[in-house]
Design a protein around this motif. Sequence first.
Motif, PDB file in Angstrom:
ATOM      1  N   PHE A 176      -1.605  -3.993  -8.431  1.00 35.31           N
ATOM      2  CA  PHE A 176      -0.435  -4.487  -7.694  1.00 35.31           C
ATOM      3  C   PHE A 176      -0.871  -5.334  -6.504  1.00 35.31           C
ATOM      4  O   PHE A 176      -0.374  -6.452  -6.298  1.00 35.31           O
ATOM      5  CB  PHE A 176       0.431  -3.321  -7.223  1.00 35.31           C
ATOM      6  CG  PHE A 176       1.431  -3.721  -6.169  1.00 35.31           C
ATOM      7  CD1 PHE A 176       2.517  -4.520  -6.490  1.00 35.31           C
ATOM      8  CD2 PHE A 176       1.260  -3.333  -4.841  1.00 35.31           C
ATOM      9  CE1 PHE A 176       3.430  -4.910  -5.506  1.00 35.31           C
ATOM     10  CE2 PHE A 176       2.162  -3.718  -3.867  1.00 35.31           C
ATOM     11  CZ  PHE A 176       3.251  -4.506  -4.194  1.00 35.31           C
ATOM     12  N   PHE A 177      -1.806  -4.833  -5.700  1.00 36.24           N
ATOM     13  CA  PHE A 177      -2.222  -5.570  -4.511  1.00 36.24           C
ATOM     14  C   PHE A 177      -2.918  -6.882  -4.862  1.00 36.24           C
ATOM     15  O   PHE A 177      -2.925  -7.816  -4.056  1.00 36.24           O
ATOM     16  CB  PHE A 177      -3.136  -4.712  -3.640  1.00 36.24           C
ATOM     17  CG  PHE A 177      -2.398  -3.762  -2.741  1.00 36.24           C
ATOM     18  CD1 PHE A 177      -1.349  -4.188  -1.941  1.00 36.24           C
ATOM     19  CD2 PHE A 177      -2.766  -2.429  -2.690  1.00 36.24           C
ATOM     20  CE1 PHE A 177      -0.672  -3.321  -1.100  1.00 36.24           C
ATOM     21  CE2 PHE A 177      -2.100  -1.536  -1.845  1.00 36.24           C
ATOM     22  CZ  PHE A 177      -1.056  -1.984  -1.051  1.00 36.24           C
ATOM     23  N   ALA A 178      -3.524  -6.957  -6.035  1.00 33.93           N
ATOM     24  CA  ALA A 178      -4.175  -8.198  -6.457  1.00 33.93           C
ATOM     25  C   ALA A 178      -3.209  -9.172  -7.108  1.00 33.93           C
ATOM     26  O   ALA A 178      -3.514 -10.363  -7.243  1.00 33.93           O
ATOM     27  CB  ALA A 178      -5.305  -7.881  -7.435  1.00 33.93           C
ATOM     28  N   SER A 179      -2.044  -8.710  -7.488  1.00 31.91           N
ATOM     29  CA  SER A 179      -1.124  -9.487  -8.307  1.00 31.91           C
ATOM     30  C   SER A 179      -0.216 -10.391  -7.481  1.00 31.91           C
ATOM     31  O   SER A 179      -0.101 -10.249  -6.260  1.00 31.91           O
ATOM     32  CB  SER A 179      -0.248  -8.537  -9.133  1.00 31.91           C
ATOM     33  OG  SER A 179       0.767  -7.977  -8.302  1.00 31.91           O
ATOM     34  N   PRO A 180       0.490 -11.317  -8.141  1.00 31.76           N
ATOM     35  CA  PRO A 180       1.469 -12.150  -7.448  1.00 31.76           C
ATOM     36  C   PRO A 180       2.589 -11.350  -6.796  1.00 31.76           C
ATOM     37  O   PRO A 180       3.188 -11.798  -5.827  1.00 31.76           O
ATOM     38  CB  PRO A 180       2.023 -13.043  -8.573  1.00 31.76           C
ATOM     39  CG  PRO A 180       0.951 -13.075  -9.596  1.00 31.76           C
ATOM     40  CD  PRO A 180       0.316 -11.716  -9.550  1.00 31.76           C
ATOM     41  N   TRP A 181       2.868 -10.159  -7.303  1.00 26.92           N
ATOM     42  CA  TRP A 181       3.964  -9.364  -6.762  1.00 26.92           C
ATOM     43  C   TRP A 181       3.657  -8.813  -5.368  1.00 26.92           C
ATOM     44  O   TRP A 181       4.548  -8.353  -4.678  1.00 26.92           O
ATOM     45  CB  TRP A 181       4.316  -8.233  -7.728  1.00 26.92           C
ATOM     46  CG  TRP A 181       5.044  -8.754  -8.927  1.00 26.92           C
ATOM     47  CD1 TRP A 181       6.395  -8.856  -9.082  1.00 26.92           C
ATOM     48  CD2 TRP A 181       4.469  -9.300 -10.108  1.00 26.92           C
ATOM     49  NE1 TRP A 181       6.696  -9.420 -10.307  1.00 26.92           N
ATOM     50  CE2 TRP A 181       5.533  -9.708 -10.956  1.00 26.92           C
ATOM     51  CE3 TRP A 181       3.152  -9.493 -10.546  1.00 26.92           C
ATOM     52  CZ2 TRP A 181       5.321 -10.285 -12.198  1.00 26.92           C
ATOM     53  CZ3 TRP A 181       2.942 -10.073 -11.788  1.00 26.92           C
ATOM     54  CH2 TRP A 181       4.017 -10.465 -12.601  1.00 26.92           C
ATOM     55  N   ALA A 182       2.401  -8.881  -4.948  1.00 27.12           N
ATOM     56  CA  ALA A 182       2.023  -8.423  -3.604  1.00 27.12           C
ATOM     57  C   ALA A 182       1.680  -9.593  -2.698  1.00 27.12           C
ATOM     58  O   ALA A 182       1.025  -9.411  -1.673  1.00 27.12           O
ATOM     59  CB  ALA A 182       0.834  -7.464  -3.697  1.00 27.12           C
ATOM     60  N   ARG A 183       2.144 -10.774  -3.029  1.00 29.01           N
ATOM     61  CA  ARG A 183       1.758 -11.973  -2.270  1.00 29.01           C
ATOM     62  C   ARG A 183       2.214 -11.928  -0.820  1.00 29.01           C
ATOM     63  O   ARG A 183       1.649 -12.607   0.035  1.00 29.01           O
ATOM     64  CB  ARG A 183       2.311 -13.223  -2.949  1.00 29.01           C
ATOM     65  CG  ARG A 183       3.823 -13.222  -3.113  1.00 29.01           C
ATOM     66  CD  ARG A 183       4.299 -14.383  -3.960  1.00 29.01           C
ATOM     67  NE  ARG A 183       5.705 -14.252  -4.309  1.00 29.01           N
ATOM     68  CZ  ARG A 183       6.396 -15.175  -4.941  1.00 29.01           C
ATOM     69  NH1 ARG A 183       5.805 -16.306  -5.269  1.00 29.01           N
ATOM     70  NH2 ARG A 183       7.661 -14.995  -5.235  1.00 29.01           N
ATOM     71  N   GLY A 184       3.239 -11.121  -0.500  1.00 28.29           N
ATOM     72  CA  GLY A 184       3.719 -11.010   0.876  1.00 28.29           C
ATOM     73  C   GLY A 184       3.289  -9.728   1.560  1.00 28.29           C
ATOM     74  O   GLY A 184       3.834  -9.375   2.604  1.00 28.29           O
ATOM     75  N   VAL A 185       2.312  -9.025   0.977  1.00 26.84           N
ATOM     76  CA  VAL A 185       1.911  -7.713   1.499  1.00 26.84           C
ATOM     77  C   VAL A 185       0.472  -7.775   1.990  1.00 26.84           C
ATOM     78  O   VAL A 185      -0.427  -8.144   1.231  1.00 26.84           O
ATOM     79  CB  VAL A 185       2.028  -6.626   0.404  1.00 26.84           C
ATOM     80  CG1 VAL A 185       1.685  -5.261   0.983  1.00 26.84           C
ATOM     81  CG2 VAL A 185       3.419  -6.622  -0.203  1.00 26.84           C
ATOM     82  N   THR A 186       0.254  -7.398   3.241  1.00 23.22           N
ATOM     83  CA  THR A 186      -1.119  -7.321   3.744  1.00 23.22           C
ATOM     84  C   THR A 186      -1.191  -6.306   4.883  1.00 23.22           C
ATOM     85  O   THR A 186      -0.176  -5.981   5.513  1.00 23.22           O
ATOM     86  CB  THR A 186      -1.625  -8.703   4.209  1.00 23.22           C
ATOM     87  OG1 THR A 186      -3.055  -8.651   4.377  1.00 23.22           O
ATOM     88  CG2 THR A 186      -0.973  -9.138   5.511  1.00 23.22           C
ATOM     89  N   GLY A 187      -2.379  -5.770   5.096  1.00 26.38           N
ATOM     90  CA  GLY A 187      -2.600  -4.783   6.143  1.00 26.38           C
ATOM     91  C   GLY A 187      -2.009  -3.425   5.841  1.00 26.38           C
ATOM     92  O   GLY A 187      -1.821  -2.602   6.738  1.00 26.38           O
TER      93      GLY A 187
END
Length: 275
Positions: free
Chosen positions: A252-263
């Motif tokens: 999930f974190f590597a995928s396009p669906w997590a493009r707005g997720v960090t930290g």
Amino acid sequence: MTASTPTPDAGPAAGIPSPGSAPALSEQIVLVTGGARGLGAAICRAFLAQGARVVINYRSSAEAAQALADEHAGRALALPADVRDRSAVESLISTAAEHFGAPITTVVNNALVDFVFNGDARSHAEEITYEELSGQFEGSVKGALNVIQAALPSMVDAGIGRVISIGTNLFQHPVVPYHDYTAAKAALLSLTRTFADDLGPSGITVNMVSGGLLQTTDASAATPEEVFEGIAAGTPLRSVTTPEQLADAVLFFASPWARGVTGQNLIVDGGLVKG
């Protein structure tokens, strides 16, 4: 694909996504440290199942790493490196880029150096030494730092990067005396959050996935069965998390669906620990 599904931009033929894009998993070249066995192997298999090209890093498990690579000829490459050795990591990064014809832009910091999940065998508060703490810091923090910094120039050039580190739910639920392991992973969580802020302007996301005790990996093989039973009884799902389930969250974190997720630190333990 529905209208609400994020659509990755098409990258160049070499496989590097265009700056600012959200690359599909099948477009990524992924490095998984400690990828030959246990959780690392599950993460490698999860990426390979999505069509990614994967570098299976190992320190001593050459046979297992090569066997996994042979299952996916052309898309998997087994390479040795002790993540604590910066020059070895840099050599791995350059060798992988030459082999695949494009650089690594996704890294998973999974390597766990010389640790066994058996509370009876760990040093308690009155006896643990700083050398034990330092040993885990060398693997979890220095190792991750080496990997991120070695891959960083290529990520910056591509305008995209994914960094996912493996943590632990013992931050919130320290029920076993894994003092050295937990302290090192807590430092890695801090690094995750500060690096997320520092690297975000370059299009690089930095996140953590924290599991509980997994059933079963090489590291947890020495865990008594009654411990697994007790953990399962305390979860809403009444089960112990598997390596494959934790690997799903890494994807999930590597995928396009997590493009707005960090930290962020996502706990994957069947609901045992609440946020």
